[in-house]
Design a protein around this motif. Structure first.
Motif, mmCIF file in Angstrom:
data_model
loop_
_atom_site.group_PDB
_atom_site.id
_atom_site.type_symbol
_atom_site.label_atom_id
_atom_site.label_comp_id
_atom_site.label_asym_id
_atom_site.label_seq_id
_atom_site.Cartn_x
_atom_site.Cartn_y
_atom_site.Cartn_z
ATOM 1 N N CYS A 32 0.817 -1.216 0.000
ATOM 2 C CA CYS A 32 0.000 0.000 0.000
ATOM 3 C C CYS A 32 0.852 1.268 0.000
ATOM 4 O O CYS A 32 0.414 2.294 -0.518
ATOM 5 N N ASN A 33 2.042 1.208 0.578
ATOM 6 C CA ASN A 33 2.853 2.418 0.696
ATOM 7 C C ASN A 33 3.138 3.062 -0.648
ATOM 8 O O ASN A 33 2.936 4.261 -0.827
ATOM 9 N N GLY A 34 3.591 2.286 -1.607
ATOM 10 C CA GLY A 34 3.906 2.835 -2.930
ATOM 11 C C GLY A 34 2.672 3.329 -3.655
ATOM 12 O O GLY A 34 2.685 4.402 -4.263
ATOM 13 N N LYS A 35 1.595 2.558 -3.576
ATOM 14 C CA LYS A 35 0.357 2.951 -4.256
ATOM 15 C C LYS A 35 -0.206 4.234 -3.669
ATOM 16 O O LYS A 35 -0.675 5.112 -4.395
ATOM 17 N N CYS A 36 -0.168 4.352 -2.349
ATOM 18 C CA CYS A 36 -0.700 5.551 -1.700
ATOM 19 C C CYS A 36 0.214 6.756 -1.907
ATOM 20 O O CYS A 36 -0.269 7.885 -1.968
ATOM 21 N N ASN A 37 1.508 6.530 -2.033
ATOM 22 C CA ASN A 37 2.410 7.642 -2.340
ATOM 23 C C ASN A 37 2.066 8.254 -3.689
ATOM 24 O O ASN A 37 2.071 9.472 -3.849
ATOM 25 N N VAL A 38 1.722 7.409 -4.668
ATOM 26 C CA VAL A 38 1.312 7.907 -5.984
ATOM 27 C C VAL A 38 -0.041 8.599 -5.871
ATOM 28 O O VAL A 38 -0.225 9.708 -6.369
ATOM 29 N N ARG A 39 -0.977 7.950 -5.203
ATOM 30 C CA ARG A 39 -2.334 8.488 -5.092
ATOM 31 C C ARG A 39 -2.335 9.858 -4.406
ATOM 32 O O ARG A 39 -3.097 10.741 -4.781
ATOM 33 N N CYS A 40 -1.501 10.046 -3.410
ATOM 34 C CA CYS A 40 -1.504 11.273 -2.610
ATOM 35 C C CYS A 40 -0.430 12.278 -3.022
ATOM 36 O O CYS A 40 -0.235 13.281 -2.335
ATOM 37 N N SER A 41 0.239 12.035 -4.128
ATOM 38 C CA SER A 41 1.381 12.880 -4.511
ATOM 39 C C SER A 41 0.998 14.342 -4.753
ATOM 40 O O SER A 41 1.823 15.230 -4.563
ATOM 41 N N LYS A 42 -0.237 14.610 -5.141
ATOM 42 C CA LYS A 42 -0.646 15.992 -5.397
ATOM 43 C C LYS A 42 -1.621 16.526 -4.348
ATOM 44 O O LYS A 42 -2.190 17.599 -4.530
ATOM 45 N N ALA A 43 -1.808 15.786 -3.279
ATOM 46 C CA ALA A 43 -2.772 16.197 -2.241
ATOM 47 C C ALA A 43 -2.273 17.421 -1.490
ATOM 48 O O ALA A 43 -1.078 17.571 -1.238
ATOM 49 N N GLY A 44 -3.190 18.275 -1.102
ATOM 50 C CA GLY A 44 -2.843 19.456 -0.320
ATOM 51 C C GLY A 44 -2.387 19.089 1.086
ATOM 52 O O GLY A 44 -1.506 19.722 1.650
ATOM 53 N N LYS A 45 -3.014 18.084 1.664
ATOM 54 C CA LYS A 45 -2.660 17.613 3.014
ATOM 55 C C LYS A 45 -2.199 16.171 2.892
ATOM 56 O O LYS A 45 -2.960 15.232 3.142
ATOM 57 N N GLN A 46 -0.928 16.006 2.527
ATOM 58 C CA GLN A 46 -0.411 14.675 2.235
ATOM 59 C C GLN A 46 -0.451 13.734 3.418
ATOM 60 O O GLN A 46 -0.751 12.556 3.249
ATOM 61 N N ASP A 47 -0.161 14.215 4.612
ATOM 62 C CA ASP A 47 -0.146 13.312 5.763
ATOM 63 C C ASP A 47 -1.525 12.710 6.002
ATOM 64 O O ASP A 47 -1.663 11.516 6.253
ATOM 65 N N ARG A 48 -2.561 13.505 5.880
ATOM 66 C CA ARG A 48 -3.927 13.003 6.056
ATOM 67 C C ARG A 48 -4.309 12.061 4.914
ATOM 68 O O ARG A 48 -4.901 11.002 5.129
ATOM 69 N N CYS A 49 -3.951 12.441 3.697
ATOM 70 C CA CYS A 49 -4.249 11.602 2.534
ATOM 71 C C CYS A 49 -3.580 10.234 2.676
ATOM 72 O O CYS A 49 -4.214 9.200 2.472
ATOM 73 N N LEU A 50 -2.307 10.224 3.045
ATOM 74 C CA LEU A 50 -1.583 8.958 3.196
ATOM 75 C C LEU A 50 -2.176 8.101 4.312
ATOM 76 O O LEU A 50 -2.281 6.879 4.171
ATOM 77 N N LYS A 51 -2.578 8.734 5.402
ATOM 78 C CA LYS A 51 -3.164 7.993 6.520
ATOM 79 C C LYS A 51 -4.418 7.250 6.079
ATOM 80 O O LYS A 51 -4.544 6.039 6.259
ATOM 81 N N TYR A 52 -5.341 7.978 5.453
ATOM 82 C CA TYR A 52 -6.610 7.350 5.068
ATOM 83 C C TYR A 52 -6.456 6.429 3.867
ATOM 84 O O TYR A 52 -7.126 5.397 3.782
ATOM 85 N N CYS A 53 -5.576 6.762 2.960
ATOM 86 C CA CYS A 53 -5.333 5.876 1.821
ATOM 87 C C CYS A 53 -4.803 4.536 2.299
ATOM 88 O O CYS A 53 -5.257 3.487 1.843
ATOM 89 N N ASN A 54 -3.856 4.546 3.227
ATOM 90 C CA ASN A 54 -3.301 3.293 3.740
ATOM 91 C C ASN A 54 -4.344 2.480 4.502
ATOM 92 O O ASN A 54 -4.375 1.259 4.404
#
Length: 91
Positions: A32-54
């Motif tokens: 999930c780490n790599g997939k979520c890094n791609v998914r959240c790469s343009k997010a304004g709040k990356q830490d929150r995006c990565l948390k929920y994506c994972n």
């Protein structure tokens, strides 16, 4: 003299072995780490995006939609997950 050389060689070998174990232990173990890094790469709040994506990725058998936005039809579980307010949980 030969005993000292053998001790030094053993010490160097043990250092190399332990450093290689350290590198493997720090590698991203979750798919999930790599997939979520791609998914959240343009997010304004990356830490929150990565948390929920994972969280969503783990619950949805490691499925994360491709690209940074949209394409949620690729992963119905990811698409249909809701928060306590009934809004989409997964970024």
């Amino acid at each position: 003299m030969k005993m000292k050389l053998a001790v030094v060689q053993l010490f160097v070998i043990s250092l190399l072995f332990s450093s290689s174990l350290f590198m493997f232990s720090n590698a991203d173990s979750s798919p999930c780490n790599g997939k979520c890094n791609v998914r959240c790469s343009k997010a304004g709040k990356q830490d929150r995006c990565l948390k929920y994506c994972n969280i969503c990725c783990e619950k949805c058998d490691h499925c994360v939609p491709s690209s940074t936005y949209g394409n949620k039809d690729e992963c119905p579980c990811y698409r249909d997950m809701k928060n306590s307010k009934g809004q989409p949980k997964c970024p």
